[in-house]
Design a protein around this motif. Structure first.
Motif, PDB file in Angstrom:
ATOM      1  N   GLN A  39     116.358  55.467  29.178  1.00 36.28           N
ATOM      2  CA  GLN A  39     117.605  56.051  28.682  1.00 36.28           C
ATOM      3  C   GLN A  39     118.782  55.748  29.597  1.00 36.28           C
ATOM      4  OE1 GLN A  39     114.734  57.761  28.926  1.00 36.28           O
ATOM      5  NE2 GLN A  39     114.262  58.474  26.880  1.00 36.28           N
TER       6      GLN A  39
ATOM      7  N   LEU B 220     117.750  47.495  23.340  1.00 30.21           N
ATOM      8  CA  LEU B 220     118.147  48.582  22.442  1.00 30.21           C
ATOM      9  C   LEU B 220     116.973  49.024  21.575  1.00 30.21           C
ATOM     10  CD1 LEU B 220     121.731  47.504  21.363  1.00 30.21           C
ATOM     11  CD2 LEU B 220     121.110  49.447  22.799  1.00 30.21           C
ATOM     12  N   ASP B 221     116.117  48.069  21.177  1.00 28.68           N
ATOM     13  CA  ASP B 221     114.914  48.428  20.415  1.00 28.68           C
ATOM     14  C   ASP B 221     114.003  49.332  21.240  1.00 28.68           C
ATOM     15  OD1 ASP B 221     115.725  46.908  18.223  1.00 28.68           O
ATOM     16  OD2 ASP B 221     114.720  45.107  18.970  1.00 28.68           O
TER      17      ASP B 221
ATOM     18  N   ARG C  17     123.258  47.649  18.051  1.00 29.18           N
ATOM     19  CA  ARG C  17     122.349  46.496  18.050  1.00 29.18           C
ATOM     20  C   ARG C  17     122.822  45.466  17.011  1.00 29.18           C
ATOM     21  NH1 ARG C  17     116.422  47.599  16.218  1.00 29.18           N
ATOM     22  NH2 ARG C  17     117.654  48.102  14.414  1.00 29.18           N
TER      23      ARG C  17
ATOM     24  N   LEU D 291     122.746  53.619  17.984  1.00 27.48           N
ATOM     25  CA  LEU D 291     122.112  52.478  18.654  1.00 27.48           C
ATOM     26  C   LEU D 291     121.807  51.342  17.679  1.00 27.48           C
ATOM     27  CD1 LEU D 291     119.736  54.373  21.099  1.00 27.48           C
ATOM     28  CD2 LEU D 291     121.858  53.157  21.673  1.00 27.48           C
ATOM     29  N   ASN D 292     121.385  51.688  16.471  1.00 28.95           N
ATOM     30  CA  ASN D 292     121.144  50.645  15.465  1.00 28.95           C
ATOM     31  C   ASN D 292     122.440  49.909  15.125  1.00 28.95           C
ATOM     32  OD1 ASN D 292     118.343  50.562  14.955  1.00 28.95           O
ATOM     33  ND2 ASN D 292     118.486  52.445  13.751  1.00 28.95           N
TER      34      ASN D 292
ATOM     35  N   ILE E 217     113.333  57.205  22.137  1.00 28.67           N
ATOM     36  CA  ILE E 217     113.949  58.456  21.694  1.00 28.67           C
ATOM     37  C   ILE E 217     112.963  59.316  20.910  1.00 28.67           C
ATOM     38  CG2 ILE E 217     115.716  59.443  20.155  1.00 28.67           C
ATOM     39  CD1 ILE E 217     117.551  57.163  21.074  1.00 28.67           C
TER      40      ILE E 217
ATOM     41  N   ILE F 267     115.629  52.745  21.472  1.00 31.60           N
ATOM     42  CA  ILE F 267     115.452  53.477  20.211  1.00 31.60           C
ATOM     43  C   ILE F 267     114.034  54.035  20.124  1.00 31.60           C
ATOM     44  CG2 ILE F 267     115.282  53.196  17.692  1.00 31.60           C
ATOM     45  CD1 ILE F 267     117.694  51.204  17.994  1.00 31.60           C
TER      46      ILE F 267
ATOM     47  N   ILE G 159     119.983  57.401  17.227  1.00 34.48           N
ATOM     48  CA  ILE G 159     119.317  56.204  16.689  1.00 34.48           C
ATOM     49  C   ILE G 159     120.270  55.451  15.760  1.00 34.48           C
ATOM     50  CG2 ILE G 159     117.464  55.430  15.154  1.00 34.48           C
ATOM     51  CD1 ILE G 159     115.690  57.619  16.528  1.00 34.48           C
TER      52      ILE G 159
END
Length: 159
Positions: free
Chosen positions: A53, A82-83, A152, A148-149, A89, A86, A145
């Protein structure tokens, strides 16, 4: 050094080395000897202060030639991270872990200060005060999420 505990001192030492290099390899016992602490104290610092994180990848190898490798990931250069972030989390996300994620995104210049503050306001525990901590953490995870998606997607498409 008044008011600082040994964990803060060890963290700052490791981060100062990382400021010169994006990756370091340390021997747990050598760092423990340097600060006159037990090796488990080094494990504690690494486990709590160098998390996914916060933008770090930690690898360790046990045994005589063992080491702990800590790498600070620049999110602008590593969208695959980033994957991983994610996935880390899960279903729920605490306020403090969410703050660490946003702080890391800001430090890596993935988000501007204004964008970071807007997301922080959105996921703040006062904003998500439903009277149910489980629900609050679940909603925070979904929001994070989603953010972040989107990041990304933007990073992969050069936006």
């Amino acid at each position: 050094m008044q008011g600082r505990n040994i964990s803060d001192i060890i963290e700052n030492y490791l981060k100062s080395i990382l400021s010169d290099n994006n990756q370091i390899e340390i021997k747990r016992s050598q760092i423990a000897d340097r600060f006159d602490v037990v090796p488990s104290q080094i494990n504690y610092v690494i486990k709590t202060r160098f998390t996914t994180q916060e933008g770090y990848i930690v690898e360790s190898k046990r045994g005589g030639g063992g080491y702990i490798r800590i790498e600070k990931v620049n999110l602008l250069d590593n969208t695959d991270f980033l994957d991983t972030l994610i996935a880390s989390i899960g279903d729920r996300l605490s306020d403090s872990k969410a703050f660490n994620i946003i702080q890391s995104l800001y430090e890596d210049k993935v988000m501007t200060e204004k964008e970071a503050n807007i997301v922080l306001a959105t996921i703040d525990k006062r904003t998500l005060n439903f009277g149910d901590k489980y629900l609050e953490e679940k909603v925070r995870a979904h929001i994070m999420i989603g953010v972040l998606n989107r990041l990304r997607y933007d990073l992969k498409n050069g936006k």
